[in-house]
Design a protein around this motif. Structure first.
Motif, short mmCIF file in Angstrom:
data_model
loop_
_atom_site.label_atom_id
_atom_site.label_comp_id
_atom_site.label_asym_id
_atom_site.label_seq_id
_atom_site.Cartn_x
_atom_site.Cartn_y
_atom_site.Cartn_z
N GLY A 103 18.78 13.94 57.71
CA GLY A 103 20.15 14.44 57.74
C GLY A 103 20.29 15.93 57.74
O GLY A 103 21.40 16.44 57.68
N ALA A 104 19.18 16.68 57.79
CA ALA A 104 19.28 18.14 57.72
C ALA A 104 18.29 18.80 58.66
O ALA A 104 17.26 18.23 59.01
N VAL A 105 18.63 20.03 59.04
CA VAL A 105 17.77 20.87 59.85
C VAL A 105 17.46 22.11 59.02
O VAL A 105 18.37 22.76 58.53
N ALA A 108 13.47 26.49 60.10
CA ALA A 108 12.46 26.50 61.15
C ALA A 108 12.79 25.50 62.26
O ALA A 108 12.02 25.35 63.21
N GLY A 109 13.92 24.78 62.14
CA GLY A 109 14.32 23.84 63.19
C GLY A 109 13.81 22.43 63.00
O GLY A 109 14.03 21.59 63.86
N GLY A 110 13.13 22.15 61.89
CA GLY A 110 12.63 20.80 61.64
C GLY A 110 13.69 19.92 61.02
O GLY A 110 14.56 20.38 60.30
N THR A 111 13.64 18.62 61.31
CA THR A 111 14.57 17.66 60.72
C THR A 111 13.95 17.09 59.45
O THR A 111 12.80 16.64 59.47
N VAL A 112 14.71 17.11 58.35
CA VAL A 112 14.19 16.65 57.06
C VAL A 112 15.19 15.74 56.37
O VAL A 112 16.39 15.77 56.66
N SER A 113 14.68 14.92 55.45
CA SER A 113 15.52 14.03 54.65
C SER A 113 15.76 14.59 53.26
O SER A 113 16.77 14.29 52.63
N SER A 114 14.81 15.37 52.75
CA SER A 114 14.96 15.95 51.42
C SER A 114 14.25 17.30 51.40
O SER A 114 13.45 17.62 52.26
N TYR A 115 14.58 18.07 50.37
CA TYR A 115 13.99 19.40 50.23
C TYR A 115 13.80 19.70 48.76
O TYR A 115 14.73 19.62 47.97
N TYR A 133 26.28 15.37 63.74
CA TYR A 133 26.40 16.22 62.55
C TYR A 133 25.15 16.16 61.69
O TYR A 133 24.61 15.10 61.42
N LYS A 134 24.71 17.34 61.28
CA LYS A 134 23.57 17.49 60.37
C LYS A 134 23.89 18.62 59.40
O LYS A 134 24.74 19.47 59.66
N TRP A 135 23.20 18.62 58.28
CA TRP A 135 23.24 19.76 57.38
C TRP A 135 22.28 20.80 57.90
O TRP A 135 21.21 20.48 58.41
#
Length: 138
Positions: A103-105, A108-115, A133-135
């Motif tokens: 759900g997020a970018v 660095a342009g990578g798509t991630v689910s958590s951080y 839509y993405k965060w």
């Protein structure tokens, strides 16, 4: 129209309600926080310009603080979410942000689910639309 106001209209165009958008601060300590369950995205659209979530782990914390966000949507385009991590636990526990599945970018342009946040880190989060839509955070 005024950008810092949430306004309701009747079908004939008359103003029925007007609310000044404002900032809000949420303080979380030693517990997960499900922001998506606490307030709807429509409520965020109507009421807030900026949401600050301050996550603090005490020295006795035994697990991460996890902040669960909504799926990004057009309701969040006018809003900024800022999350601060203050990890006082002196072990591997930290604050993490759950963006839902891919759900997020990141910066660095990578798509991630958590951080996972570092102690003392600040993360600025905004919704963006690049075909869906993405965060976006950095």
């Amino acid at each position: 129209t005024l950008t810092n106001y949430g306004v309701g209209f009747a079908t004939d165009g008359t103003v029925t309600s007007r609310e000044i958008k404002r900032d809000t601060t949420i303080y979380v300590t030693d517990a997960d926080y499900n922001f998506a369950a606490a307030i709807t995205s429509a409520q965020v659209l109507a009421r807030y310009n900026r949401i600050i979530i301050y996550s603090k782990l005490s020295s006795g914390a035994t697990s991460d603080n996890q902040i669960f966000l909504h799926s990004a949507s057009s309701d969040f385009l006018q809003c900024e979410i800022i999350i601060y991590s203050n990890d006082a636990s002196a072990d591997s526990d930290a604050t993490s942000i759950d963006f839902t599945t891919n759900g997020a970018v990141d910066g660095a342009g990578g798509t991630v689910s958590s951080y996972g946040m570092s102690p003392g880190q600040r993360v600025n989060i905004r919704a963006t639309n690049d075909g869906g839509y993405k965060w976006f955070f950095n």
